[in-house]
Design an enzyme around this catalytic site. Sequence first.
Site, PDB file in Angstrom:
ATOM      1  N   VAL A 146       0.835  -1.208   0.000  1.00 24.11           N
ATOM      2  CA  VAL A 146       0.000   0.000   0.000  1.00 24.11           C
ATOM      3  C   VAL A 146       0.867   1.255   0.000  1.00 24.11           C
ATOM      4  CG1 VAL A 146      -1.783   1.274   1.241  1.00 24.11           C
ATOM      5  CG2 VAL A 146      -1.875  -1.217   1.150  1.00 24.11           C
ATOM      6  N   LYS A 154      -6.987  -1.622   9.811  1.00 22.87           N
ATOM      7  CA  LYS A 154      -8.274  -2.087  10.346  1.00 22.87           C
ATOM      8  C   LYS A 154      -8.139  -2.697  11.730  1.00 22.87           C
ATOM      9  CE  LYS A 154      -7.717  -6.483   7.937  1.00 22.87           C
ATOM     10  NZ  LYS A 154      -6.458  -6.105   7.284  1.00 22.87           N
ATOM     11  N   GLU A 204     -10.400   5.543   5.855  1.00 21.17           N
ATOM     12  CA  GLU A 204     -11.246   4.968   4.808  1.00 21.17           C
ATOM     13  C   GLU A 204     -10.693   3.655   4.274  1.00 21.17           C
ATOM     14  OE1 GLU A 204     -14.196   4.220   2.964  1.00 21.17           O
ATOM     15  OE2 GLU A 204     -14.358   6.403   3.174  1.00 21.17           O
ATOM     16  N   VAL A 220     -11.366  -0.442   5.580  1.00 22.36           N
ATOM     17  CA  VAL A 220     -12.490  -1.331   5.277  1.00 22.36           C
ATOM     18  C   VAL A 220     -12.747  -1.317   3.773  1.00 22.36           C
ATOM     19  CG1 VAL A 220     -14.947  -1.797   5.621  1.00 22.36           C
ATOM     20  CG2 VAL A 220     -13.570  -0.928   7.523  1.00 22.36           C
ATOM     21  N   GLU A 280      -2.784 -15.386   2.628  1.00 23.73           N
ATOM     22  CA  GLU A 280      -1.471 -15.447   3.256  1.00 23.73           C
ATOM     23  C   GLU A 280      -1.065 -16.899   3.504  1.00 23.73           C
ATOM     24  OE1 GLU A 280       0.318 -12.795   3.772  1.00 23.73           O
ATOM     25  OE2 GLU A 280      -1.205 -11.271   3.354  1.00 23.73           O
ATOM     26  N   ASP A 303     -10.700 -11.204  10.252  1.00 25.52           N
ATOM     27  CA  ASP A 303     -10.498  -9.993   9.465  1.00 25.52           C
ATOM     28  C   ASP A 303     -11.840  -9.311   9.190  1.00 25.52           C
ATOM     29  OD1 ASP A 303      -8.750  -8.364   7.418  1.00 25.52           O
ATOM     30  OD2 ASP A 303     -10.491  -9.056   6.279  1.00 25.52           O
ATOM     31  N   LYS A 328     -13.524  -5.425  10.507  1.00 22.56           N
ATOM     32  CA  LYS A 328     -14.136  -4.442   9.610  1.00 22.56           C
ATOM     33  C   LYS A 328     -15.587  -4.173   9.981  1.00 22.56           C
ATOM     34  CE  LYS A 328     -11.035  -5.924   5.917  1.00 22.56           C
ATOM     35  NZ  LYS A 328     -10.909  -6.707   4.669  1.00 22.56           N
ATOM     36  N   GLY A 352      -5.602  -4.716  -2.500  1.00 19.07           N
ATOM     37  CA  GLY A 352      -4.700  -4.465  -3.615  1.00 19.07           C
ATOM     38  C   GLY A 352      -4.007  -3.130  -3.475  1.00 19.07           C
TER      39      GLY A 352
END
Length: 433
Positions: free
Chosen positions: A16, A107, A131, A134, A192, A203, A207, A304
């Site tokens: 990211v 998150k 933002e 999630v 993973e 996970d 969220k 992504g």
Amino acid sequence: MGQEPIRVGLMGLGTVGSGVVRLVKNHQEDLLQRAGRGISIEKILVRDKGKERSVQVDPALLTDRPEEILHDEGIDLVVEVMGGIEPAYTCIREALEGGKHVVTANKDLMALHGTELLSIAGDKGCDLFYEASVAGGIPILRALTEGLSSDRISAIMGIVNGTTNYILTEMTRKGTPFADALANAQDLGYAEADPTADVEGLDAARKMVILANLGFHTHLSLEEVPVRGIRDVTTEDIRFAGQLGYVLKLIGIAKRDGGRVEVSVQPALLSGEHPLASVDGVFNAVYVHGEAVGETMFYGPGAGEMPTATAVVSDLVTVVKNMGLGINGRGIVAPYCEKRWKSPREIFAKHFLRLRLADEAGVMAALTGIFAEAAVSLEKVLQVPVSQGGEAEIVLVTHTASEHQLEAVLRRLDEMPAVRRLMSHYRVEGGDR
């Protein structure tokens, strides 16, 4: 437009973080026009300054010391994309207490410590935006806090984990067993090496806590949310669900009725007409029902490099615009609704059950009698022949019933000698909204 650029400290240069660098570098003119000031990344925190990276950056920008960002008075804004709880929590807290604005994609951190950090941000007059925490590039948090701010949200349902959605899509379309579908997801980079957080629903639960707290203006704790993953889902479950007109998905469910809320993550059956039923592969979607607006749905890539980076940079632009307007920190609204959980008597849904029964006279009558005793009526019944001698397989879908009623049914089924095994049990959503 003639002002000095906003100076940004970037914490993390993984997938990211690299996307953030690319967007800021390649979209300078757009960012200048939309934010009113330029944006300059001044320092980048990394673990290994000598590591080869997918994005080119000036080596002079790299540091392995957080204090070079946190204690630099010239840095106005911190972008945290390291992930994990520590050192991210300590860094974000220190940044806010030092008067720096923060944008994060974390998150885990926001689910566990979001209320505390937002309170600090409000006290210090700082922005804290998240933002990207999630559903990747889907602007769902801004939709809840701004676009739907005049409405009262009654339900949020989400497919918010692309890994599990890919696995279930493979199991549905191709009949691939869970273990093989998981291995495929790992080979493609969707899962993973340790997929526990995804396939166990953890996970998605993080969220959903973030979404429910924003949508219902309360403070719900992650530890209070019932979570069930998809490891036990079988292709037979999916096949029988399809025969009855349902699709099986890992769903985050958050509902509010009369001030009481329920939040859970679980594999559930969706009627074919439900908006979420057609969301396949690694895509995410969040369905929101408001008392005034009715049904809305937000759909797109849930992870992504570039989708998530887009959400991060969008938050960054909002911070810069707020700086120009002098309104940083004013958009933070503390939870103002009392936390009131629904009891099992107040949580209603249809339910799908697969049972192996002794193939004997009177068993079906006894079975339906158990449901009748709990005042649970049956909507659909499917009897399936099995090769194993002396047994029958029954698939049932109930009409809407409370969790309390279903618990009574399950207890009685466990006590019934003719019930050899409860093969599966799923909540059913949709078809009667």
